[in-house]
Write a protein that holds these residues in place. Structure first.
Motif, PDB file in Angstrom:
ATOM      1  N   GLY A 190       0.802  -1.214   0.000  1.00 43.01           N
ATOM      2  CA  GLY A 190       0.000   0.000   0.000  1.00 43.01           C
ATOM      3  C   GLY A 190       0.834   1.262   0.000  1.00 43.01           C
ATOM      4  N   ASP A 191       0.252   2.326   0.475  1.00 47.61           N
ATOM      5  CA  ASP A 191       0.874   3.649   0.510  1.00 47.61           C
ATOM      6  C   ASP A 191       2.080   3.630   1.452  1.00 47.61           C
ATOM      7  OD1 ASP A 191       1.536   6.337   0.924  1.00 47.61           O
ATOM      8  OD2 ASP A 191      -0.545   6.987   0.903  1.00 47.61           O
ATOM      9  N   PRO A 192       3.262   4.018   0.970  1.00 50.11           N
ATOM     10  CA  PRO A 192       4.451   4.011   1.836  1.00 50.11           C
ATOM     11  C   PRO A 192       4.289   4.899   3.075  1.00 50.11           C
ATOM     12  CG  PRO A 192       5.104   4.289  -0.455  1.00 50.11           C
ATOM     13  CD  PRO A 192       3.605   4.397  -0.413  1.00 50.11           C
ATOM     14  N   GLN A 193       3.462   5.949   2.986  1.00 49.13           N
ATOM     15  CA  GLN A 193       3.243   6.829   4.125  1.00 49.13           C
ATOM     16  C   GLN A 193       2.261   6.242   5.143  1.00 49.13           C
ATOM     17  OE1 GLN A 193       5.019   9.632   4.589  1.00 49.13           O
ATOM     18  NE2 GLN A 193       6.106   9.042   2.727  1.00 49.13           N
ATOM     19  N   TYR A 194       1.430   5.277   4.699  1.00 48.46           N
ATOM     20  CA  TYR A 194       0.421   4.651   5.556  1.00 48.46           C
ATOM     21  C   TYR A 194       0.296   3.187   5.159  1.00 48.46           C
ATOM     22  CZ  TYR A 194      -3.908   4.383   8.245  1.00 48.46           C
ATOM     23  OH  TYR A 194      -4.867   4.047   9.170  1.00 48.46           O
ATOM     24  N   PRO A 195       1.353   2.405   5.401  1.00 52.52           N
ATOM     25  CA  PRO A 195       1.399   1.035   4.892  1.00 52.52           C
ATOM     26  C   PRO A 195       0.440   0.091   5.609  1.00 52.52           C
ATOM     27  CG  PRO A 195       3.293   1.441   6.275  1.00 52.52           C
ATOM     28  CD  PRO A 195       2.561   2.743   6.154  1.00 52.52           C
ATOM     29  N   ALA A 196       0.126  -0.981   4.923  1.00 54.91           N
ATOM     30  CA  ALA A 196      -0.597  -2.101   5.524  1.00 54.91           C
ATOM     31  C   ALA A 196       0.422  -3.206   5.748  1.00 54.91           C
ATOM     32  CB  ALA A 196      -1.705  -2.583   4.589  1.00 54.91           C
ATOM     33  N   TYR A 197       0.396  -3.777   6.928  1.00 54.18           N
ATOM     34  CA  TYR A 197       1.288  -4.881   7.255  1.00 54.18           C
ATOM     35  C   TYR A 197       0.458  -6.158   7.186  1.00 54.18           C
ATOM     36  CZ  TYR A 197       4.376  -1.174   8.673  1.00 54.18           C
ATOM     37  OH  TYR A 197       5.166  -0.059   8.670  1.00 54.18           O
ATOM     38  N   VAL A 198       0.892  -7.075   6.326  1.00 54.39           N
ATOM     39  CA  VAL A 198       0.116  -8.273   6.038  1.00 54.39           C
ATOM     40  C   VAL A 198       0.905  -9.497   6.490  1.00 54.39           C
ATOM     41  CG1 VAL A 198      -1.038  -9.594   4.224  1.00 54.39           C
ATOM     42  CG2 VAL A 198      -0.827  -7.099   4.014  1.00 54.39           C
ATOM     43  N   THR A 199       0.237 -10.363   7.230  1.00 54.32           N
ATOM     44  CA  THR A 199       0.842 -11.605   7.677  1.00 54.32           C
ATOM     45  C   THR A 199       0.042 -12.774   7.126  1.00 54.32           C
ATOM     46  OG1 THR A 199       1.559 -10.571   9.734  1.00 54.32           O
ATOM     47  CG2 THR A 199       1.511 -12.975   9.683  1.00 54.32           C
ATOM     48  N   PHE A 200       0.716 -13.655   6.413  1.00 53.17           N
ATOM     49  CA  PHE A 200       0.114 -14.907   5.961  1.00 53.17           C
ATOM     50  C   PHE A 200       0.705 -15.992   6.849  1.00 53.17           C
ATOM     51  CE2 PHE A 200       0.115 -12.274   2.144  1.00 53.17           C
ATOM     52  CZ  PHE A 200      -1.196 -12.418   1.717  1.00 53.17           C
ATOM     53  N   SER A 201      -0.149 -16.812   7.411  1.00 51.27           N
ATOM     54  CA  SER A 201       0.319 -17.837   8.332  1.00 51.27           C
ATOM     55  C   SER A 201      -0.528 -19.093   8.183  1.00 51.27           C
ATOM     56  CB  SER A 201       0.213 -17.312   9.765  1.00 51.27           C
ATOM     57  OG  SER A 201       0.492 -18.320  10.694  1.00 51.27           O
ATOM     58  N   ARG A 202       0.030 -20.203   8.558  1.00 45.15           N
ATOM     59  CA  ARG A 202      -0.701 -21.468   8.557  1.00 45.15           C
ATOM     60  C   ARG A 202      -1.580 -21.611   9.795  1.00 45.15           C
ATOM     61  NH1 ARG A 202      -1.097 -23.484   3.689  1.00 45.15           N
ATOM     62  NH2 ARG A 202       0.866 -23.365   2.578  1.00 45.15           N
ATOM     63  N   ASP A 203      -1.428 -20.733  10.762  1.00 46.81           N
ATOM     64  CA  ASP A 203      -2.208 -20.779  12.003  1.00 46.81           C
ATOM     65  C   ASP A 203      -2.926 -19.457  12.214  1.00 46.81           C
ATOM     66  OD1 ASP A 203      -1.232 -23.387  12.856  1.00 46.81           O
ATOM     67  OD2 ASP A 203       0.682 -22.372  13.222  1.00 46.81           O
ATOM     68  N   PRO A 204      -4.100 -19.488  12.857  1.00 43.91           N
ATOM     69  CA  PRO A 204      -4.782 -18.228  13.164  1.00 43.91           C
ATOM     70  C   PRO A 204      -3.974 -17.421  14.184  1.00 43.91           C
ATOM     71  CG  PRO A 204      -5.941 -20.064  14.173  1.00 43.91           C
ATOM     72  CD  PRO A 204      -4.844 -20.647  13.330  1.00 43.91           C
ATOM     73  N   MET A 205      -4.210 -16.120  14.227  1.00 42.50           N
ATOM     74  CA  MET A 205      -3.538 -15.283  15.217  1.00 42.50           C
ATOM     75  C   MET A 205      -3.882 -15.780  16.617  1.00 42.50           C
ATOM     76  SD  MET A 205      -3.940 -11.409  13.694  1.00 42.50           S
ATOM     77  CE  MET A 205      -3.792 -10.745  15.315  1.00 42.50           C
ATOM     78  N   THR A 206      -2.947 -15.660  17.512  1.00 44.55           N
ATOM     79  CA  THR A 206      -3.158 -16.070  18.892  1.00 44.55           C
ATOM     80  C   THR A 206      -4.380 -15.354  19.462  1.00 44.55           C
ATOM     81  OG1 THR A 206      -0.791 -16.391  19.163  1.00 44.55           O
ATOM     82  CG2 THR A 206      -2.088 -16.206  21.174  1.00 44.55           C
ATOM     83  N   GLY A 207      -5.288 -16.143  20.019  1.00 50.85           N
ATOM     84  CA  GLY A 207      -6.468 -15.579  20.649  1.00 50.85           C
ATOM     85  C   GLY A 207      -7.632 -15.311  19.715  1.00 50.85           C
ATOM     86  N   VAL A 208      -7.470 -15.598  18.419  1.00 50.27           N
ATOM     87  CA  VAL A 208      -8.550 -15.367  17.454  1.00 50.27           C
ATOM     88  C   VAL A 208      -9.169 -16.710  17.080  1.00 50.27           C
ATOM     89  CG1 VAL A 208      -9.135 -14.486  15.171  1.00 50.27           C
ATOM     90  CG2 VAL A 208      -7.431 -13.303  16.548  1.00 50.27           C
TER      91      VAL A 208
END
Length: 65
Positions: free
Chosen positions: A39-57
């Protein structure tokens, strides 16, 4: 290949291709995880692809396009 139309939303056809490529990437190229900044370098999106759901989700919180 780069698309320079950053200010435009994806069309329905482009969104369908995006999801097809995403599923293919996750099926064939994703090992344990992938970390991306997009996305926009001034307001980026950080994207994580994982084989497991986020902890607690709960896995039911994720929608499958």
């Amino acid at each position: 290949m780069r698309d320079e139309r950053f200010e435009e939303r994806l069309s329905a056809e482009e969104m369908e291709l995006f999801f097809q490529y995403l599923h293919r990437f996750c099926r064939h190229d994703l090992d344990l995880f992938a970390l991306l900044e997009a996305g926009d370098p001034q307001y980026p999106a950080y994207v994580t692809f994982s084989r497991d759901p986020m902890t607690g989700v709960d896995p039911d919180a994720y929608r499958r396009p």
